[in-house]
Each structure stands twice: as structure tokens, then as C-alpha cells.
Scaffold this motif. Structure first.
Motif, short mmCIF file in Angstrom:
data_model
loop_
_atom_site.label_atom_id
_atom_site.label_comp_id
_atom_site.label_asym_id
_atom_site.label_seq_id
_atom_site.Cartn_x
_atom_site.Cartn_y
_atom_site.Cartn_z
N MET A 132 0.85 -1.20 0.00
CA MET A 132 0.00 0.00 0.00
C MET A 132 0.88 1.25 0.00
O MET A 132 1.95 1.26 0.61
N THR A 133 0.41 2.29 -0.68
CA THR A 133 1.16 3.53 -0.80
C THR A 133 0.40 4.67 -0.13
O THR A 133 -0.82 4.80 -0.29
N PHE A 134 1.13 5.48 0.62
CA PHE A 134 0.53 6.61 1.33
C PHE A 134 1.11 7.92 0.80
O PHE A 134 2.19 7.95 0.21
N GLN A 135 0.36 9.01 1.04
CA GLN A 135 0.78 10.34 0.61
C GLN A 135 1.38 11.08 1.79
O GLN A 135 0.78 11.16 2.86
N ILE A 136 2.58 11.61 1.60
CA ILE A 136 3.26 12.38 2.64
C ILE A 136 3.25 13.85 2.24
O ILE A 136 3.67 14.19 1.12
N THR A 137 2.79 14.72 3.11
CA THR A 137 2.78 16.17 2.87
C THR A 137 3.71 16.84 3.87
O THR A 137 3.63 16.58 5.07
N VAL A 138 4.61 17.67 3.35
CA VAL A 138 5.61 18.33 4.18
C VAL A 138 5.18 19.77 4.44
O VAL A 138 4.87 20.51 3.51
N GLN A 139 5.17 20.13 5.70
CA GLN A 139 4.95 21.54 6.07
C GLN A 139 6.27 22.15 6.50
O GLN A 139 7.12 21.45 7.08
N PRO A 140 6.53 23.43 6.21
CA PRO A 140 5.60 24.39 5.61
C PRO A 140 5.65 24.46 4.10
O PRO A 140 4.92 25.25 3.50
N ALA A 145 11.67 7.51 0.90
CA ALA A 145 10.69 7.94 -0.09
C ALA A 145 10.94 9.39 -0.51
O ALA A 145 10.82 9.74 -1.69
N ALA A 146 11.30 10.23 0.45
CA ALA A 146 11.59 11.63 0.14
C ALA A 146 12.80 11.75 -0.78
O ALA A 146 12.79 12.52 -1.75
N MET A 147 13.84 10.98 -0.47
CA MET A 147 15.04 11.01 -1.32
C MET A 147 14.71 10.53 -2.73
O MET A 147 15.18 11.10 -3.72
N ARG A 148 13.91 9.50 -2.82
CA ARG A 148 13.52 8.97 -4.13
C ARG A 148 12.74 10.00 -4.93
O ARG A 148 12.87 10.09 -6.16
N GLY A 151 4.68 22.43 1.70
CA GLY A 151 3.57 21.89 0.93
C GLY A 151 3.96 20.81 -0.05
O GLY A 151 3.10 20.27 -0.77
N HIS A 152 5.24 20.44 -0.10
CA HIS A 152 5.67 19.37 -1.00
C HIS A 152 5.01 18.05 -0.61
O HIS A 152 4.82 17.76 0.57
N GLN A 153 4.71 17.25 -1.62
CA GLN A 153 4.08 15.95 -1.39
C GLN A 153 4.84 14.86 -2.15
O GLN A 153 5.42 15.11 -3.21
N PHE A 154 4.82 13.66 -1.59
CA PHE A 154 5.46 12.54 -2.26
C PHE A 154 4.84 11.25 -1.75
O PHE A 154 4.33 11.18 -0.63
N PRO A 155 4.86 10.18 -2.58
CA PRO A 155 4.31 8.89 -2.16
C PRO A 155 5.32 8.11 -1.35
O PRO A 155 6.53 8.22 -1.54
N CYS A 156 4.82 7.28 -0.46
CA CYS A 156 5.69 6.44 0.38
C CYS A 156 5.02 5.09 0.56
O CYS A 156 3.87 5.00 1.02
#
Length: 341
Positions: free
Chosen positions: A1-9, A25-28, A11-16
Motif C-alpha cells: 500500500m502507498t501513502f501520501q506524505i505532505t511536508v509543512q511548511p 521515499a523523500a530522497m527517491r 507543501g511538498h508531497q510525495f508517495p511512500c
């Protein structure tokens, strides 16, 4: 299963993926979360989980205490998601500018500069370019999937890189370096890695703090600042147990003579009578506290053993007014460190 990661402040998003750490996941995805060891020991990747659920892989409690975890803090190098996440993290501009590569290298020279320190110089392939920022590190790729990390001690663009290797008896890699390694041996590595490098959007004066072979990335930073003609004030504090641990003391003194914006302060904690040491004594971070009681307008770049880095951050922020977000560090963790609970 894949989840969505949102970074504050940001607003960047990436799948993990559920079996993937947030940092991996962030590095990828090319999102520049700060990190160092990637093994739950140095706390460079520490941030907050604002919403969502995670569990942590094994890590050191000094890097993330139970109290911090209860307050929602996380080591993203060890955090596995169980839902979509919103996290709070200080992203590092420029950390994804250069591609991470796997490449071979040839041992050019092996120079013993102290009883327990060898400087390895690696010649890079003529058809390859390794772009990196001074302060970053590489990981040697060893048999059995093992890896060992070392900071580059040379500024970029030289066609070769040097590494400062301290012997750890019984160490998988350092026993090889101090025993069987010879010139012209081939070593494979991956890099550049890490987010320990100078933030170029600031002109604040800098404390450069090194203990032992933590001097390696600091040396690269000074060389890079010199090459670019930077006029930012720098005070270099280098600490060791005995004078022999300051194995490039003469180079630092030469820098001090040649660079009007650099001051050098060597500090020795356990000199013996026969050493004839007449310089500063005690712990290196305490020398900074004594000399720089107001660090509110400074940046600090610290590299060395985890205890040195942790003590420096604690005292500089609590006693000298250093803003928490102006302390940048690379804690040198060994396999023995990682084996601790």
C-alpha cells in the motif's frame, strides 16, 4: 500500500510505500529532508508528525527519546507510515541538485597521518564526474550488502577525493584499510549523500566545529570557501584527545596565515606530560562557549562523535543563544554506535 506524505511548511508531497521509510521515499522523490546517518543514530532527520500514524524501526534512544516520541517527534529515517501523513520538517535547499551515483574508484595513495588515521585518496574514472557539495559523504559498497560511510575531505572539482579513516579495531572496513589495502585497489561507492554543507543563502559568521576525523568535511568546506573567494568570517575549532589527533594542525595554521577571515583554535582534552601541549585544553565545544558567549547571529557547522555534536547543540542553544535552526551537524556514527540500544 502507498501513502501520501505532505511536508509543512513547503507543501511538498510525495508517495511512500508502507514498507519504506519516510526519508527513503523523500530522497527517491527529490524532496530535500535533512539527514545524516540514515540509521537512527544521529537525529539529523528529526521532525514532527502533525497527523497520521507511523511506527519506528529500531533506533537509538538518545536520537529520539520516549518523551519526544510521545510529543509527535519522529526520526524519518526509521519511520514507516501506516496512513497518509502530514509532517513538519526543515527542508534543505539544493540537497537534490546532484545525482547520486554508484561508481568505481582506484586507491591512488594511502598516507598514515596519525597512529590511527590514514588518508585515502581515490582516483575517479576519467569518464565520470562526481558532483557534490563540500561536507557531503560517500558510502563504500562492501561484500554482503554492507556499507560504510565517510565524508569527503576535498572540495569538489578535483578529479580525486580524499577520506580520513580512523582505525576501529575489528571494523569490517577499517581493518582492511590498515591491513591489506594497497595502492591501485578498486573500491566501489555511492554518493554524494547527506545534507551537511554550507547554506549559501546566508552571510552570517560561522563556527566550524570538528572532533577527531570530523575534521574531514570541515576541511572540504574551508577549501570550498577559499576556492569561491568567500569573505564570511569563520572560526575553526578542532578538538582531539592528544595533539597527535590534530593530524593536520600545520595545514590549519597555514590557513589562518593565508585567510584573513579564518581563525583557528586547536583544543586538546587529555594531553600527556610528554606531549608538551601548551594550547587550549578541555572539551572543544566548551572552548566555543567560552569564546563566543553570544551566538545569536551565527551559524554552526559541527562534525564528530555523536556525544560532541549533541553536547554542542545543547550548550550553544541553551547558553549562547544560537537559533536551533542555525545548527548544522554530521555525527560520525560507527557500527558500535548503531549496535547500542
Amino acid at each position: 500500500m502507498t501513502f501520501q506524505i505532505t511536508v509543512q511548511p513547503s507543501g511538498h508531497q510525495f508517495p511512500c510505500d508502507e514498507d519504506e521509510t519516510v526519508l527513503a521515499a523523500a530522497m527517491r522523490a527529490g524532496v530535500g529532508l535533512p539527514y545524516g546517518c540514515k540509521n537512527g543514530a544521529c537525529s539529523s532527520c528529526k521532525g514532527k508528525v502533525v497527523s497520521g500514524s507511523i511506527t519506528h524501526k529500531p533506533h537509538q534512544r538518545r536520537a529520539l527519546t520516549e518523551d519526544e516520541e510521545e510529543k509527535g517527534m519522529s526520526l524519518f529515517c526509521c519511520a514507516l507510515p501506516h496512513s497518509d501523513l502530514v509532517i513538519e520538517a526543515r527542508e534543505v535547499a539544493g540537497s537534490g541538485d546532484f545525482p547520486v551515483k554508484k561508481m568505481p574508484s582506484r586507491v591512488s595513495t594511502l598516507e598514515r597521518v596519525a597512529p590511527d588515521v590514514i588518508v585515502i585518496t581515490l582516483q575517479l574514472p576519467a569518464n565520470e564526474v562526481l558532483e557534490y557539495r563540500a561536507g557531503q559523504y560517500i558510502e563504500f559498497l562492501l561484500p554482503g550488502g554492507k556499507r560504510r560511510s565517510y565524508s569527503m575531505a576535498t572540495a569538489p572539482g578535483q578529479g580525486a577525493i580524499s577520506l580520513h579513516i580512523r582505525h576501529m579495531p575489528g571494523g569490517l572496513f577499517t581493518d582492511q584499510v590498515f591491513g591489506t589495502m594497497k595502492e591501485r585497489d578498486i573500491l566501489r561507492f555511492e554518493g554524494p549523500l547527506g545534507t551537511f554543507f554550507v547554506r549559501e543563502d546566508s552571510d552570517k559568521p560561522m563556527v566550524l566545529l570538528a572532533s577527531g576525523t570530523g575534521f574531514a568535511p570541515i576541511k572540504a568546506i574551508v577549501e570550498q570557501m577559499r576556492a569561491t573567494g568567500s569573505k564570511r568570517p569563520m572560526v575553526l575549532y578542532w578538538g582531539g584527545r592528544r595533539p597527535q589527533d590534530l593530524y593536520m594542525d600545520a595545514l590549519c595554521r597555514q590557513w589562518e596565515q593565508e585567510l584573513p577571515n579564518l581563525r583557528y583554535v586547536p583544543v586538546v582534552s587529555d594531553a600527556l606530560p610528554e606531549d608538551g601541549w601548551a594550547g587550549r585544553t578541555g572539551y572543544v565545544h566548551q572552548a566555543v562557549v567560552a569564546d563566543q558567549p553570544d551566538l545569536s547571529g551565527w551559524q554552526v557547522y559541527a562534525c564528530g562523535a555523536p556525544i560532541v555534536v549533541e553536547s554542542a547543540k545543547r550548550d550553544f542553544t541553551a547558553l549562547c543563544g544560537l537559533p536551533d535552526d542555525e545548527f548544522y551537524a554530521d555525527a560520525f556514527t560507527t557500527e558500535a554506535d548503531l549496535a547500542k540500544p
